[in-house]
Scaffold this motif. Structure first.
Motif, PDB file in Angstrom:
ATOM      1  N   ASN A 193       0.828  -1.201   0.000  1.00  0.00           N
ATOM      2  CA  ASN A 193       0.000   0.000   0.000  1.00  0.00           C
ATOM      3  C   ASN A 193       0.866   1.257   0.000  1.00  0.00           C
ATOM      4  OD1 ASN A 193      -3.233  -0.383   1.498  1.00  0.00           O
ATOM      5  ND2 ASN A 193      -2.008  -2.046   0.641  1.00  0.00           N
ATOM      6  N   TYR A 194       0.317   2.317  -0.554  1.00  0.00           N
ATOM      7  CA  TYR A 194       0.949   3.632  -0.473  1.00  0.00           C
ATOM      8  C   TYR A 194      -0.157   4.676  -0.485  1.00  0.00           C
ATOM      9  CZ  TYR A 194      -0.104   4.355  -5.404  1.00  0.00           C
ATOM     10  OH  TYR A 194      -0.776   4.518  -6.604  1.00  0.00           O
ATOM     11  N   GLY A 195       0.175   5.889  -0.045  1.00  0.00           N
ATOM     12  CA  GLY A 195      -0.814   6.957  -0.041  1.00  0.00           C
ATOM     13  C   GLY A 195      -0.608   7.894   1.137  1.00  0.00           C
ATOM     14  N   SER A 196      -1.622   8.697   1.434  1.00  0.00           N
ATOM     15  CA  SER A 196      -1.531   9.695   2.496  1.00  0.00           C
ATOM     16  C   SER A 196      -1.498   9.040   3.872  1.00  0.00           C
ATOM     17  CB  SER A 196      -2.715  10.657   2.408  1.00  0.00           C
ATOM     18  OG  SER A 196      -3.941   9.964   2.439  1.00  0.00           O
ATOM     19  N   TYR A 197      -0.876   9.728   4.814  1.00  0.00           N
ATOM     20  CA  TYR A 197      -0.798   9.328   6.226  1.00  0.00           C
ATOM     21  C   TYR A 197       0.036   8.062   6.457  1.00  0.00           C
ATOM     22  CZ  TYR A 197      -4.815  12.504   6.957  1.00  0.00           C
ATOM     23  OH  TYR A 197      -5.667  13.588   7.002  1.00  0.00           O
ATOM     24  N   GLN A 198       0.933   7.719   5.543  1.00  0.00           N
ATOM     25  CA  GLN A 198       1.746   6.513   5.761  1.00  0.00           C
ATOM     26  C   GLN A 198       2.956   6.842   6.625  1.00  0.00           C
ATOM     27  OE1 GLN A 198       3.232   4.435   2.248  1.00  0.00           O
ATOM     28  NE2 GLN A 198       3.223   2.511   3.379  1.00  0.00           N
ATOM     29  N   PHE A 199       3.226   5.988   7.599  1.00  0.00           N
ATOM     30  CA  PHE A 199       4.336   6.199   8.522  1.00  0.00           C
ATOM     31  C   PHE A 199       5.652   6.182   7.745  1.00  0.00           C
ATOM     32  CE2 PHE A 199       7.199   5.034  12.055  1.00  0.00           C
ATOM     33  CZ  PHE A 199       6.786   5.986  12.988  1.00  0.00           C
ATOM     34  N   PRO A 200       6.539   7.170   7.994  1.00  0.00           N
ATOM     35  CA  PRO A 200       7.683   7.352   7.095  1.00  0.00           C
ATOM     36  C   PRO A 200       8.858   6.413   7.288  1.00  0.00           C
ATOM     37  CG  PRO A 200       7.642   9.073   8.749  1.00  0.00           C
ATOM     38  CD  PRO A 200       6.380   8.283   8.927  1.00  0.00           C
ATOM     39  N   GLU A 201       8.624   5.189   7.764  1.00  0.00           N
ATOM     40  CA  GLU A 201       9.662   4.168   7.667  1.00  0.00           C
ATOM     41  C   GLU A 201       9.485   3.367   6.375  1.00  0.00           C
ATOM     42  OE1 GLU A 201       9.261   1.477  10.940  1.00  0.00           O
ATOM     43  OE2 GLU A 201       7.242   0.873  10.399  1.00  0.00           O
ATOM     44  N   LYS A 202       8.324   3.511   5.739  1.00  0.00           N
ATOM     45  CA  LYS A 202       8.042   2.801   4.498  1.00  0.00           C
ATOM     46  C   LYS A 202       8.642   3.557   3.311  1.00  0.00           C
ATOM     47  CE  LYS A 202       5.340  -0.241   6.615  1.00  0.00           C
ATOM     48  NZ  LYS A 202       5.414  -1.687   6.559  1.00  0.00           N
ATOM     49  N   LEU A 203       8.865   2.843   2.231  1.00  0.00           N
ATOM     50  CA  LEU A 203       9.673   3.353   1.126  1.00  0.00           C
ATOM     51  C   LEU A 203       9.193   4.696   0.594  1.00  0.00           C
ATOM     52  CD1 LEU A 203      11.939   2.895  -0.991  1.00  0.00           C
ATOM     53  CD2 LEU A 203      10.215   1.765  -2.416  1.00  0.00           C
ATOM     54  N   ILE A 204       7.940   4.798   0.194  1.00  0.00           N
ATOM     55  CA  ILE A 204       7.488   5.985  -0.541  1.00  0.00           C
ATOM     56  C   ILE A 204       7.524   7.256   0.315  1.00  0.00           C
ATOM     57  CG2 ILE A 204       5.433   7.028  -1.609  1.00  0.00           C
ATOM     58  CD1 ILE A 204       5.030   4.360  -3.082  1.00  0.00           C
ATOM     59  N   PRO A 205       6.927   7.273   1.527  1.00  0.00           N
ATOM     60  CA  PRO A 205       7.039   8.512   2.312  1.00  0.00           C
ATOM     61  C   PRO A 205       8.472   8.828   2.735  1.00  0.00           C
ATOM     62  CG  PRO A 205       5.973   6.783   3.594  1.00  0.00           C
ATOM     63  CD  PRO A 205       6.053   6.294   2.186  1.00  0.00           C
ATOM     64  N   LEU A 206       9.275   7.789   2.987  1.00  0.00           N
ATOM     65  CA  LEU A 206      10.680   8.017   3.347  1.00  0.00           C
ATOM     66  C   LEU A 206      11.409   8.749   2.228  1.00  0.00           C
ATOM     67  CD1 LEU A 206      12.891   7.121   5.585  1.00  0.00           C
ATOM     68  CD2 LEU A 206      13.599   5.522   3.818  1.00  0.00           C
ATOM     69  N   ILE A 207      11.197   8.302   1.000  1.00  0.00           N
ATOM     70  CA  ILE A 207      11.864   8.908  -0.152  1.00  0.00           C
ATOM     71  C   ILE A 207      11.391  10.350  -0.337  1.00  0.00           C
ATOM     72  CG2 ILE A 207      12.082   8.813  -2.671  1.00  0.00           C
ATOM     73  CD1 ILE A 207      13.761   6.708  -1.076  1.00  0.00           C
ATOM     74  N   ILE A 208      10.079  10.588  -0.230  1.00  0.00           N
ATOM     75  CA  ILE A 208       9.553  11.949  -0.399  1.00  0.00           C
ATOM     76  C   ILE A 208      10.168  12.889   0.630  1.00  0.00           C
ATOM     77  CG2 ILE A 208       7.484  13.402  -0.283  1.00  0.00           C
ATOM     78  CD1 ILE A 208       5.871  10.903  -1.208  1.00  0.00           C
ATOM     79  N   LEU A 209      10.122  12.498   1.888  1.00  0.00           N
ATOM     80  CA  LEU A 209      10.576  13.392   2.959  1.00  0.00           C
ATOM     81  C   LEU A 209      12.090  13.574   2.937  1.00  0.00           C
ATOM     82  CD1 LEU A 209       8.204  12.225   5.830  1.00  0.00           C
ATOM     83  CD2 LEU A 209       7.935  14.162   4.269  1.00  0.00           C
ATOM     84  N   ASN A 210      12.834  12.505   2.668  1.00  0.00           N
ATOM     85  CA  ASN A 210      14.293  12.637   2.557  1.00  0.00           C
ATOM     86  C   ASN A 210      14.680  13.567   1.411  1.00  0.00           C
ATOM     87  OD1 ASN A 210      14.640  10.888   4.709  1.00  0.00           O
ATOM     88  ND2 ASN A 210      16.070   9.545   3.637  1.00  0.00           N
ATOM     89  N   ALA A 211      14.003  13.411   0.282  1.00  0.00           N
ATOM     90  CA  ALA A 211      14.323  14.248  -0.875  1.00  0.00           C
ATOM     91  C   ALA A 211      14.111  15.721  -0.551  1.00  0.00           C
ATOM     92  CB  ALA A 211      13.475  13.832  -2.072  1.00  0.00           C
ATOM     93  N   LEU A 212      13.006  16.032   0.087  1.00  0.00           N
ATOM     94  CA  LEU A 212      12.709  17.425   0.417  1.00  0.00           C
ATOM     95  C   LEU A 212      13.754  18.019   1.352  1.00  0.00           C
ATOM     96  CD1 LEU A 212       8.837  17.187   0.895  1.00  0.00           C
ATOM     97  CD2 LEU A 212      10.072  18.197  -1.036  1.00  0.00           C
ATOM     98  N   GLU A 213      14.372  17.159   2.168  1.00  0.00           N
ATOM     99  CA  GLU A 213      15.390  17.630   3.099  1.00  0.00           C
ATOM    100  C   GLU A 213      16.813  17.531   2.523  1.00  0.00           C
ATOM    101  OE1 GLU A 213      15.040  15.930   7.025  1.00  0.00           O
ATOM    102  OE2 GLU A 213      12.852  15.975   6.950  1.00  0.00           O
ATOM    103  N   GLY A 214      16.911  17.050   1.286  1.00  0.00           N
ATOM    104  CA  GLY A 214      18.227  16.923   0.658  1.00  0.00           C
ATOM    105  C   GLY A 214      19.051  15.785   1.222  1.00  0.00           C
ATOM    106  N   LYS A 215      18.380  14.794   1.820  1.00  0.00           N
ATOM    107  CA  LYS A 215      19.071  13.650   2.408  1.00  0.00           C
ATOM    108  C   LYS A 215      19.207  12.522   1.379  1.00  0.00           C
ATOM    109  CE  LYS A 215      17.426  14.352   7.174  1.00  0.00           C
ATOM    110  NZ  LYS A 215      16.633  13.735   8.272  1.00  0.00           N
TER     111      LYS A 215
END
Length: 360
Positions: A193-215
């Motif tokens: 599964n993927y979508g809104s409100y997913q805990f950021p240890e999972k691939l898709i939210p982790l990638i989104i949030l890391n990218a925004l932070e330049g990580k």
């Protein structure tokens, strides 16, 4: 039309559970009792938009606590149980398998016993229409060896990780209670599964949030592992549809018809972010430059893919979103909901799950 039902949902503060509750409250007249222990991945902020509904109630409780669960069943008198509460992260199961055994196996046993005893005392249509819907995963099947193979409802179980083994065990318990006690159960097995409100240890939210932070954007192994991606709102609609219309004793596989390699998922997220929020980080022009490869997970399954023919043919359900439409909505949601993300990231999770970056 279905008469208004009272649905007891375990794990309703989790990613999929909260999507199910939002779907029910926003699109039906059914009512919900959310039973959740609120462990690290449970977040009541995911239910802020529906928590004031008079058709919603929350009970903070551990499904392993039989006394408390009996009290909840007695008080609320549910018509349907949707059991989603589970420890669900493979890496964590490798580090700490005991928690997965306790929640996924013992917890399911306790819930089955409490629900069976409650059902046994019901009479008339309330008893005849009661259902226990157990929500599981395609990971119980292991992985697929040939490129044209698909998981069907008859695929033998061959779990690879402590997580998938614990879920497989819980599936077996549910089937045993149906066979031995004639307890009215259903099982669904879903793809990633993927979508809104997913805990950021999972691939898709982790990638989104890391990218925004330049990580760094960590990718296991060579990134060629294949998953079938299912948009969580599609899954939520499917789960309610199965709970209301599914046939007792049956299993239904729920898939998104979107097989992609992990590396391609990550690249697609980078491309969307390049369009929506071009990088302001001095070290990169494009987000793909942040991709780094980390040591592969032990026992990592190579490919999952679901044959969702049965649910389409027998229950007339198919997903609404393609991966292209769903991933755009998902990225946009994370961009629009930075407060939710910050609250999660300021808590117990600090993005530590995906190993150490290889020296390049």
């Amino acid at each position: 039309m279905h008469s208004n039902k009272k649905l007891l949902i375990t794990g309703g503060a989790g990613f999929i559970g909260s999507a199910v509750i939002r779907h029910i409250i926003n699109n039906t007249n059914h009512s919900v009792i959310n039973v959740d222990k609120l462990t690290y991945a449970g977040n009541l902020e995911s239910l802020a938009l529906v928590e004031d509904s008079d058709r919603y109630a929350f009970e903070r409780a551990d499904i392993c606590d039989m006394t408390t669960m009996r009290c909840i069943f007695s008080e609320y008198q549910p018509d349907i149980v949707m059991h989603l509460a589970a420890e669900s992260h493979v890496d964590r199961s490798i580090d700490e398998p005991g928690e997965f055994i306790q929640t996924n196996i013992v917890g399911t046993y306790v819930l089955l016993e409490v629900a069976k005893d409650y059902w046994s005392d019901l009479i008339g249509s309330k008893k005849n229409n009661f259902k226990f819907h157990h929500v599981s995963t395609d990971e119980v099947y292991g992985d697929l060896k040939r490129a044209d193979d698909l998981f069907t409802e008859e695929t033998p179980y061959a779990p690879s990780s402590p997580y998938s083994a614990a879920k497989a065990s819980s599936d077996h318990l549910v089937r045993a209670w149906q066979r031995t006690f004639k307890f009215p159960t259903l099982i669904t097995n879903c793809s990633n599964n993927y979508g809104s409100y997913q805990f950021p240890e999972k691939l898709i939210p982790l990638i989104i949030l890391n990218a925004l932070e330049g990580k760094d954007l960590p990718i296991y192994g060579n990134g060629k592992q294949i998953r079938d991606w299912l948009y969580v709102d599609d899954h939520a609609s499917a789960l309610l549809h199965v709970a209301l219309t599914g046939k007792i004793g049956e299993t239904y596989n729920i898939g998104g018809h979107n097989e992609l390699q992990n590396i391609d998922v990550v690249k697609s997220i980078c491309s969307i972010l390049d369009d929506l929020v071009p990088s302001k980080h001095s070290n990169i022009a494009k987000y793909q430059q942040l991709i780094t490869y980390v040591d592969d997970r032990v026992g990592h399954d190579i490919r999952y893919a679901i044959d969702a023919t049965k649910i389409a043919n027998e229950l007339n359900w198919t997903p609404s979103e393609t991966f292209e439409t769903g991933i755009k909505k998902t990225v946009q949601w994370y961009l629009n909901n930075t407060t939710w993300c910050e609250h999660v990231k300021n808590g117990s999770y600090q993005g530590e799950r995906l190993g150490l970056v290889k020296n390049r």
